[in-house]
Design a protein around this motif. Structure first.
Motif, PDB file in Angstrom:
ATOM      1  N   GLY A  42     -15.818  10.459  -0.653  1.00 31.12           N
ATOM      2  CA  GLY A  42     -16.497  11.293  -1.638  1.00 31.12           C
ATOM      3  C   GLY A  42     -15.565  12.063  -2.542  1.00 31.12           C
ATOM      4  O   GLY A  42     -15.984  12.565  -3.591  1.00 31.12           O
ATOM      5  N   THR A  93     -19.751  19.812  -3.136  1.00 34.84           N
ATOM      6  CA  THR A  93     -19.375  18.482  -2.661  1.00 34.84           C
ATOM      7  C   THR A  93     -20.282  18.045  -1.523  1.00 34.84           C
ATOM      8  O   THR A  93     -21.102  18.826  -1.025  1.00 34.84           O
ATOM      9  CB  THR A  93     -17.913  18.457  -2.144  1.00 34.84           C
ATOM     10  OG1 THR A  93     -17.840  19.163  -0.903  1.00 34.84           O
ATOM     11  CG2 THR A  93     -16.964  19.087  -3.157  1.00 34.84           C
ATOM     12  N   GLU A  94     -20.109  16.797  -1.128  1.00 32.61           N
ATOM     13  CA  GLU A  94     -20.833  16.254   0.028  1.00 32.61           C
ATOM     14  C   GLU A  94     -19.946  16.266   1.267  1.00 32.61           C
ATOM     15  O   GLU A  94     -20.198  15.554   2.230  1.00 32.61           O
ATOM     16  CB  GLU A  94     -21.284  14.818  -0.271  1.00 32.61           C
ATOM     17  CG  GLU A  94     -22.266  14.697  -1.412  1.00 32.61           C
ATOM     18  CD  GLU A  94     -23.578  15.392  -1.106  1.00 32.61           C
ATOM     19  OE1 GLU A  94     -24.166  15.973  -2.029  1.00 32.61           O
ATOM     20  OE2 GLU A  94     -24.004  15.370   0.064  1.00 32.61           O
ATOM     21  N   TYR A  95     -18.911  17.086   1.232  1.00 33.41           N
ATOM     22  CA  TYR A  95     -17.959  17.153   2.346  1.00 33.41           C
ATOM     23  C   TYR A  95     -18.641  17.558   3.658  1.00 33.41           C
ATOM     24  O   TYR A  95     -19.629  18.294   3.671  1.00 33.41           O
ATOM     25  CB  TYR A  95     -16.887  18.202   2.052  1.00 33.41           C
ATOM     26  CG  TYR A  95     -15.676  17.700   1.291  1.00 33.41           C
ATOM     27  CD1 TYR A  95     -14.412  18.239   1.527  1.00 33.41           C
ATOM     28  CD2 TYR A  95     -15.782  16.712   0.335  1.00 33.41           C
ATOM     29  CE1 TYR A  95     -13.296  17.794   0.832  1.00 33.41           C
ATOM     30  CE2 TYR A  95     -14.679  16.266  -0.370  1.00 33.41           C
ATOM     31  CZ  TYR A  95     -13.443  16.803  -0.115  1.00 33.41           C
ATOM     32  OH  TYR A  95     -12.351  16.359  -0.807  1.00 33.41           O
ATOM     33  N   LYS A  96     -18.036  17.095   4.737  1.00 31.84           N
ATOM     34  CA  LYS A  96     -18.328  17.615   6.065  1.00 31.84           C
ATOM     35  C   LYS A  96     -17.156  18.493   6.480  1.00 31.84           C
ATOM     36  O   LYS A  96     -16.091  18.460   5.864  1.00 31.84           O
ATOM     37  CB  LYS A  96     -18.510  16.467   7.066  1.00 31.84           C
ATOM     38  CG  LYS A  96     -19.690  15.562   6.751  1.00 31.84           C
ATOM     39  CD  LYS A  96     -19.783  14.426   7.758  1.00 31.84           C
ATOM     40  CE  LYS A  96     -20.951  13.512   7.421  1.00 31.84           C
ATOM     41  NZ  LYS A  96     -21.037  12.358   8.357  1.00 31.84           N
ATOM     42  N   GLN A 149     -23.650  26.216   5.073  1.00 26.78           N
ATOM     43  CA  GLN A 149     -24.470  25.078   5.472  1.00 26.78           C
ATOM     44  C   GLN A 149     -25.676  25.536   6.284  1.00 26.78           C
ATOM     45  O   GLN A 149     -26.791  25.047   6.101  1.00 26.78           O
ATOM     46  CB  GLN A 149     -23.625  24.100   6.299  1.00 26.78           C
ATOM     47  CG  GLN A 149     -22.581  23.352   5.505  1.00 26.78           C
ATOM     48  CD  GLN A 149     -23.189  22.300   4.618  1.00 26.78           C
ATOM     49  OE1 GLN A 149     -23.915  21.417   5.086  1.00 26.78           O
ATOM     50  NE2 GLN A 149     -22.897  22.367   3.334  1.00 26.78           N
TER      51      GLN A 149
END
Length: 372
Positions: A42, A93-96, A149
């Motif tokens: 990503g 972002t789509e970060y984990k 989150q």
């Protein structure tokens, strides 16, 4: 340009070593960006400014920490650069979380490598400061990232439960009207609609209460004596009425002190998931007791859950990768929470040979754990 988070824009007060570290900053970030975009999922879709975020300021903080004239203990002390980075990653972002850790680790490694290429040698104390900077930055960024989150998820849950109230009121009102005016077979249908509508209303209120009430102060569940086998049979009937799968219930009658509504919802989540992901094959629910605990297992013969998904299968809003399956990803976390509030847990066993089994394992007497 600003060198660090304290608005420092001049290198005159920095040591020679710190100035050398700052001189290679562009090279460090050029190499870091190349690696991040190739190694982190990503990242290649994130623009350059967003990708770098507060990291250059953090880098400047490290340079200051390497100067004896500055009191900064490490690059993350006395600064919220890392916290801001975690916040930005959560919102843009789509970060984990693991990907945030990875990008900090990459930056640390690149810093040492590029410094070596330019003939910069770090003393033991300087190397310790650099590593300490990244260790604290990772902790700060992850703490903020996970907090945001969690907030996002709570807002989603609140929105879902709030928005469902309007159509629910229509369902209940319509069912009451049908019950009052339609005789015969329609009575049974109307009663089922009404009962489920009222039950859904209770669920929504429970969900709202859980959202607005901090977990450590969650009110005790009201407990009563419940027959687990009889409850499982009701769940089996519900699965057979609402899905194409056949649910078979077996086992022994076990009476214990539990919250009937919560336990039924937990079992329904497991059984409906088993029907959904079991490719239309049979679902079996078994009830047993051992050493003062009731063990209720729900089994299907669908595709096994991959190893890399088992560690986060109970995470909130985790729906996996089966996009053709509809669900909000809140069922399994709810099941886990019900088990915990009864002093127990949920166990997952999944393989190609044996299929998938979720087991709800809780004490027969939940009063000592729930406080109810």
């Amino acid at each position: 340009m600003m060198l660090s988070t304290n608005q420092q824009s001049s290198t005159k007060n920095l040591s020679e070593q710190s100035r050398k570290v700052l001189a290679i900053r562009d090279d460090v970030f050029a190499e870091w960006e190349k690696r991040v975009r190739s190694l982190i999922l990503g990242a290649d879709e994130v623009s350059h400014p967003v990708l770098l975020d507060t990291l250059p300021l953090f880098y400047g903080n490290i340079a200051e920490a390497l100067s004896p004239g500055f009191e900064r203990a490490n690059g993350a002390s006395d600064s919220t650069a890392a916290t801001g980075h975690g916040s930005e990653r959560a919102r843009t972002t789509e970060y984990k979380a693991v990907e945030i850790v990875h990008e900090y680790q990459l930056l640390r490694d690149v810093l040492f490598e590029v410094a070596k290429q330019h003939g910069i040698k770090f003393s033991g104390e300087e190397a310790r400061i650099i590593r300490s900077s990244f260790d604290q930055a990772i902790r700060d960024a992850i703490e903020e990232f996970t907090a945001l989150q969690r907030t996002f998820r709570e807002r989603v849950a609140a929105s879902l439960t709030h928005d469902m109230r309007s159509p629910l009121s229509v369902i209940v009102s319509g069912a009451e009207l049908l019950l009052a005016t339609s005789p015969g077979q329609s009575d049974k249908i109307a009663r089922k609609i009404l009962d489920n509508g009222l039950r859904l209303e209770t669920m929504i209120q429970e969900q709202l209460d859980a959202i607005v009430q901090p977990a450590p102060h969650t009110a005790a569940l009201p407990l009563a004596q419940v027959d687990a086998l009889a409850l499982a049979r009701k769940v089996g009937e519900h699965v057979n009425d609402t899905t194409s799968a056949h649910c078979e219930v077996s086992g022994e009658a076990v009476t214990g002190w539990w919250n009937e509504s919560a336990l039924r919802r937990a079992l329904e989540n497991l059984a409906l998931n088993a029907a959904k992901y079991g490719d239309g094959k049979a679902v079996s629910v078994k009830v047993a007791q051992t050493h003062g605990r009731v063990v209720i297992s729900v089994h299907n013969c669908g595709n096994p859950i991959p190893d890399d998904r088992r560690k986060d299968i109970f995470e909130y809003l985790n729906r996996g990768e089966q996009s053709d399956k509809i669900g909000w990803g809140i069922g399994l976390p709810f099941v886990q929470e019900v088990a915990k509030r009864h002093g127990g847990t949920v166990v997952l066993d999944s393989s190609e040979q044996a299929g998938t089994t979720f087991t709800l394992d809780i004490p027969i007497d939940g009063r000592q754990f729930n406080g109810g």
